[in-house]
Enzyme design. Structure first.
Site, mmCIF file in Angstrom:
data_model
loop_
_atom_site.group_PDB
_atom_site.id
_atom_site.type_symbol
_atom_site.label_atom_id
_atom_site.label_comp_id
_atom_site.label_asym_id
_atom_site.label_seq_id
_atom_site.Cartn_x
_atom_site.Cartn_y
_atom_site.Cartn_z
ATOM 1 C CG HIS A 1 -13.570 -4.774 12.097
ATOM 2 N ND1 HIS A 1 -13.881 -4.870 10.713
ATOM 3 C CD2 HIS A 1 -12.489 -5.461 12.349
ATOM 4 C CE1 HIS A 1 -13.221 -5.786 10.313
ATOM 5 N NE2 HIS A 1 -12.297 -6.334 10.778
ATOM 6 C CG ASN B 1 -13.651 -8.894 7.539
ATOM 7 O OD1 ASN B 1 -13.057 -8.488 6.715
ATOM 8 N ND2 ASN B 1 -13.534 -8.982 9.165
ATOM 9 C CD GLU C 1 -16.729 -2.955 8.968
ATOM 10 O OE1 GLU C 1 -17.620 -3.204 7.924
ATOM 11 O OE2 GLU C 1 -16.234 -4.042 9.232
ATOM 12 C CB SER D 1 -12.419 -9.841 11.744
ATOM 13 O OG SER D 1 -11.093 -9.645 12.308
HETATM 14 N N1 CAA Z 1 2.153 -0.198 8.420
HETATM 15 C C1 CAA Z 1 2.202 1.280 8.338
HETATM 16 N N2 CAA Z 1 2.177 1.742 7.167
HETATM 17 C C2 CAA Z 1 2.386 0.956 5.937
HETATM 18 C C3 CAA Z 1 2.232 -0.272 6.027
HETATM 19 C C4 CAA Z 1 2.214 -1.010 7.224
HETATM 20 N N3 CAA Z 1 2.168 -2.333 7.520
HETATM 21 N N4 CAA Z 1 2.158 -0.500 4.784
HETATM 22 C C5 CAA Z 1 2.238 0.283 3.951
HETATM 23 N N5 CAA Z 1 2.222 1.453 4.748
HETATM 24 C C6 CAA Z 1 2.081 2.851 4.392
HETATM 25 C C7 CAA Z 1 3.532 3.056 3.574
HETATM 26 O O1 CAA Z 1 4.337 3.672 4.545
HETATM 27 C C8 CAA Z 1 3.101 4.038 2.766
HETATM 28 O O2 CAA Z 1 2.821 5.543 3.263
HETATM 29 P P1 CAA Z 1 2.967 6.798 2.568
HETATM 30 O O3 CAA Z 1 2.139 6.683 1.486
HETATM 31 O O4 CAA Z 1 2.464 7.862 3.689
HETATM 32 O O5 CAA Z 1 4.353 6.953 2.175
HETATM 33 C C9 CAA Z 1 1.636 3.727 2.219
HETATM 34 O O6 CAA Z 1 1.186 2.878 3.347
HETATM 35 C C10 CAA Z 1 1.748 2.933 0.776
HETATM 36 O O7 CAA Z 1 2.516 1.939 1.170
HETATM 37 P P2 CAA Z 1 3.624 1.495 -0.197
HETATM 38 O O8 CAA Z 1 3.792 2.346 -1.114
HETATM 39 O O9 CAA Z 1 4.761 0.636 0.425
HETATM 40 O O10 CAA Z 1 2.695 0.147 -0.844
HETATM 41 P P3 CAA Z 1 1.387 0.202 -1.707
HETATM 42 O O11 CAA Z 1 1.016 1.521 -2.371
HETATM 43 O O12 CAA Z 1 1.493 -1.092 -2.292
HETATM 44 O O13 CAA Z 1 0.456 0.002 -0.530
HETATM 45 C C11 CAA Z 1 -1.204 -1.064 1.080
HETATM 46 C C12 CAA Z 1 0.406 -0.833 0.421
HETATM 47 C C13 CAA Z 1 -1.672 0.232 1.805
HETATM 48 C C14 CAA Z 1 -1.209 -2.307 1.871
HETATM 49 C C15 CAA Z 1 -2.049 -1.499 -0.073
HETATM 50 O O14 CAA Z 1 -1.561 -2.504 -0.881
HETATM 51 C C16 CAA Z 1 -3.522 -1.612 0.242
HETATM 52 O O15 CAA Z 1 -4.436 -0.695 0.532
HETATM 53 N N6 CAA Z 1 -3.792 -2.898 0.017
HETATM 54 C C17 CAA Z 1 -5.102 -3.655 0.742
HETATM 55 C C18 CAA Z 1 -5.090 -3.694 2.181
HETATM 56 C C19 CAA Z 1 -6.513 -4.289 2.318
HETATM 57 O O16 CAA Z 1 -7.346 -4.725 1.804
HETATM 58 N N7 CAA Z 1 -6.778 -4.311 3.987
HETATM 59 C C20 CAA Z 1 -7.907 -4.485 4.353
HETATM 60 C C21 CAA Z 1 -7.893 -6.098 4.768
HETATM 61 S S1 CAA Z 1 -9.358 -6.654 5.479
HETATM 62 C C22 CAA Z 1 -8.816 -6.235 6.925
HETATM 63 O O17 CAA Z 1 -8.053 -5.930 7.640
HETATM 64 C C23 CAA Z 1 -10.211 -6.671 8.024
HETATM 65 C C24 CAA Z 1 -10.195 -7.961 8.751
HETATM 66 O O18 CAA Z 1 -10.635 -7.881 9.770
HETATM 67 C C25 CAA Z 1 -9.453 -9.101 8.164
#
Ligand code: CAA
Length: 538
Positions: free
Chosen positions: A165, A215, A177, A144
């Site tokens: 990434h 990030n 990325e 990351s």
């Molecule tokens: N694994 C697999 N699928 C998942 C999941 C997981 N852990 N969490 C949620 N999903 C899927 C669900 O199954 C659902 O799929 P469908 O639409 O096909 O049914 C979809 O995602 C939406 O899930 P939910 O309805 O349960 O929940 P939500 O609508 O609240 O969405 C979320 C959950 C997708 C996590 C959303 O809240 C989101 O986009 N959050 C932001 C996440 C983010 O910012 N990620 C980047 C972090 S930074 C990073 O990762 C980089 C690093 O290096 C640190």
């Protein structure tokens, strides 16, 4: 979106091109994923879903079983939501071969490392991959923030090493990325971008700089949220609600930290802090303390929130604390308006909701509501009215959120009553102190300033930044879209007020923002950020 560079290394690509340079997505028949934590399990799922065989390598048998459990739980969830058939689930699982040793990677075309963000661990993994993988195999790191160049240069053939990434949850987030270094073989990044598209994701080619783009922007914002929590600025729930109901983000920053992992976030911040310096990147003390205590987030069952259930499939336990009391709805409110259009709307909404409004401070009432602006203090007006203990500020953010602003003299009853009034008006209330930006602005304005600085300093373009945050972090609008929506002038005024109050250089408005506001230019149209459309500021 077609793959493009966020920026180039500024150097011609490495010359050893051959097979590596011509890699096509379909030539990748089998991959190894090393490390089966949250990210590794997610990445394995992505490849297996795309029909590619996966060797899932984890040397600790317990961690291997947990990782496979996470993968299976994710697929089971997709089946239960009607997104996947049982047969497809079985087929996907059938493509994943768990392995407890590196020798299983001998036959793969690509190995992706997803182990913890510590250089010494990465080095060991790459030494092993160097030893067992065929000379034609491509080696990728999911780091990351660590230097891909440093990782590459530890290997026998640095030109075959790239960064891939992914974002958490890997099966859901669309951005990958693709990081190339000054020694990456010519064409390899393009080949990896084609592979990423084959996986159903959007690749963006980036140069090897700390935190890449997403990030470098996301982590200081999350870190700032922890600072607001640890200094008692606002409650955990209010901070997260400010981001979701106020800014429209899919998750609040504290819940997102739990999803990413507090340990991972701390490691990224340490790298960013070392490279970039400044208060935005220096990890909040609370983050360090929680990591020391083993509270690393969802994967450990507890981070900033507490979760129930197994790692990866954790559900928030739903306990809420410190969200500020909601008191009785006031029957009569003294409204102190500053003459803005929004103040008149507030008065008519309150009247429509059956709340009596008086504008005369001398009249008896249950609550004094001062229509507030985030670059002005509420306290002087509260003192002037003469009933400071009964006075709160009220500030609307968008259609749904009200910030209930307490001064140092506001009584707890008045704060609770202000929240109840907001609820009666159909708004979600958050409590905020009488500080510049209140709560939403305090979170958002510095985040937007960071984005502007990134463009100003030639680190990324406006569309790079907006794409990174919409595709990688699920923002409905990228930072520049948000900036134009809120108004450049509003953000500039908010930053100036924060800078005046705290004297932190991180809050100093970037010159590029001031220039755009002065010329009434918006950022979101045109990659150079100089579209002539009038700003919505005002
Ligand atoms: N694994 C697999 N699928 C998942 C999941 C997981 N852990 N969490 C949620 N999903 C899927 C669900 O199954 C659902 O799929 P469908 O639409 O096909 O049914 C979809 O995602 C939406 O899930 P939910 O309805 O349960 O929940 P939500 O609508 O609240 O969405 C979320 C959950 C997708 C996590 C959303 O809240 C989101 O986009 N959050 C932001 C996440 C983010 O910012 N990620 C980047 C972090 S930074 C990073 O990762 C980089 C690093 O290096 C640190």
């Amino acid at each position: 979106m077609s793959p493009r560079g966020y920026g180039t290394n500024g150097l011609p690509p490495a010359s050893r091109c051959g097979l590596l340079g011509n890699v096509a997505a379909m030539e990748i028949r089998e991959v190894a994923v090393v490390g089966l934590g949250t990210m590794g399990a997610g990445i394995a799922e992505v490849f297996a879903r795309a029909g590619i065989g996966v060797v899932a390598i984890e040397t600790d048998p317990g961690a291997l079983a947990r990782g496979m459990g996470m993968l299976e739980a994710s697929l089971t969830r997709a089946v239960s939501r009607g997104k996947l058939s049982e047969a497809d689930k079985d087929a996907i699982l059938g493509r994943v071969r768990p392995a407890a040793g590196f020798s299983a990677a001998a036959t793969v075309d690509l190995a992706i490392e997803a182990v913890p963000e510590r250089m010494e661990i990465k080095r060991q993994v790459f030494a092993e991959l160097d030893r067992v993988c065929s000379p034609e195999a491509i080696l990728a790191t999911n780091t990351s923030s660590l230097s891909v160049t440093s990782i590459a240069c530890e290997t026998r053939d640095p030109d075959r090493v790239v960064g891939l990434h992914f974002f958490n949850p890997a099966p859901v987030m669309r951005l990958v990325e693709v990081v190339s270094t000054v020694v990456t073989a010519d064409g390899l990044a393009d080949g990896m971008a084609a592979l990423v598209r084959h996986l159903g994701k959007t690749p963006v080619e980036v140069a090897d700089r700390a935190g890449f783009v997403a990030n470098t922007l996301l982590l200081p914002y999350l870190n700032h949220a922890v600072r607001l929590l640890e200094t008692g600025y606002a409650s955990r729930e209010d901070i997260d609600t400010a981001a979701t109901a106020g800014i429209g983000l899919p998750m609040g920053p504290l819940a997102l930290l739990d999803l990413i992992g507090l340990d991972t976030s701390l490691s990224i911040l340490e790298v960013l802090s070392g490279e970039l310096g400044g208060s935005r990147y220096a990890p909040a003390a609370l983050l360090r303390r929680l990591v020391s205590a083993g509270r690393t987030g969802r994967k450990s069952g507890e981070g900033i929130y507490r979760y129930r259930g197994a790692a990866g499939g954790a559900q928030e336990a739903g306990f809420r604390e410190g969200n500020g009391a909601v008191g009785p709805v006031p029957s009569t409110v003294t409204l102190i308006s500053s003459g803005r259009a929004a103040d008149a709307e507030l008065a008519s909404a309150a009247a429509a909701a059956g709340v009596n409004i008086t504008r005369n401070p001398a009249h008896a009432s249950d609550l004094v509501v001062i229509a507030a602006a985030p670059d002005e203090k509420v306290l002087p007006t509260a003192v002037q009215v003469g009933r400071a203990s009964q006075a709160v500020g009220l500030h609307r953010w968008g259609a749904d959120l009200a910030e209930v602003v307490s001064t140092g003299l506001t009584g707890t009853h008045a704060a609770a009553s202000g929240a109840a009034l907001a609820g009666r008006l159909g708004l979600t209330a958050v409590h905020a102190p009488d500080r510049p930006g209140f709560l939403v602005g305090a979170l958002l304005y510095p985040h937007l300033a960071d984005a502007v600085r990134m463009v100003q300093d030639g680190y990324a373009t406006v569309s790079d930044v907006d794409n990174a945050m919409t595709l990688g972090c699920g923002y409905p609008l990228g930072p520049f879209g948000l900036l134009d929506q809120v108004g450049g002038q509003v953000v500039l005024d908010g930053l100036q007020a924060m800078h005046g109050a705290y004297a932190d250089p991180a809050y100093a408005p970037p010159p590029l923002l001031a220039e755009h506001v002065a010329a009434s230019l918006s950022f979101s149209e045109g990659s150079g950020g100089s579209s002539p459309r009038a700003s919505t500021a005002g």
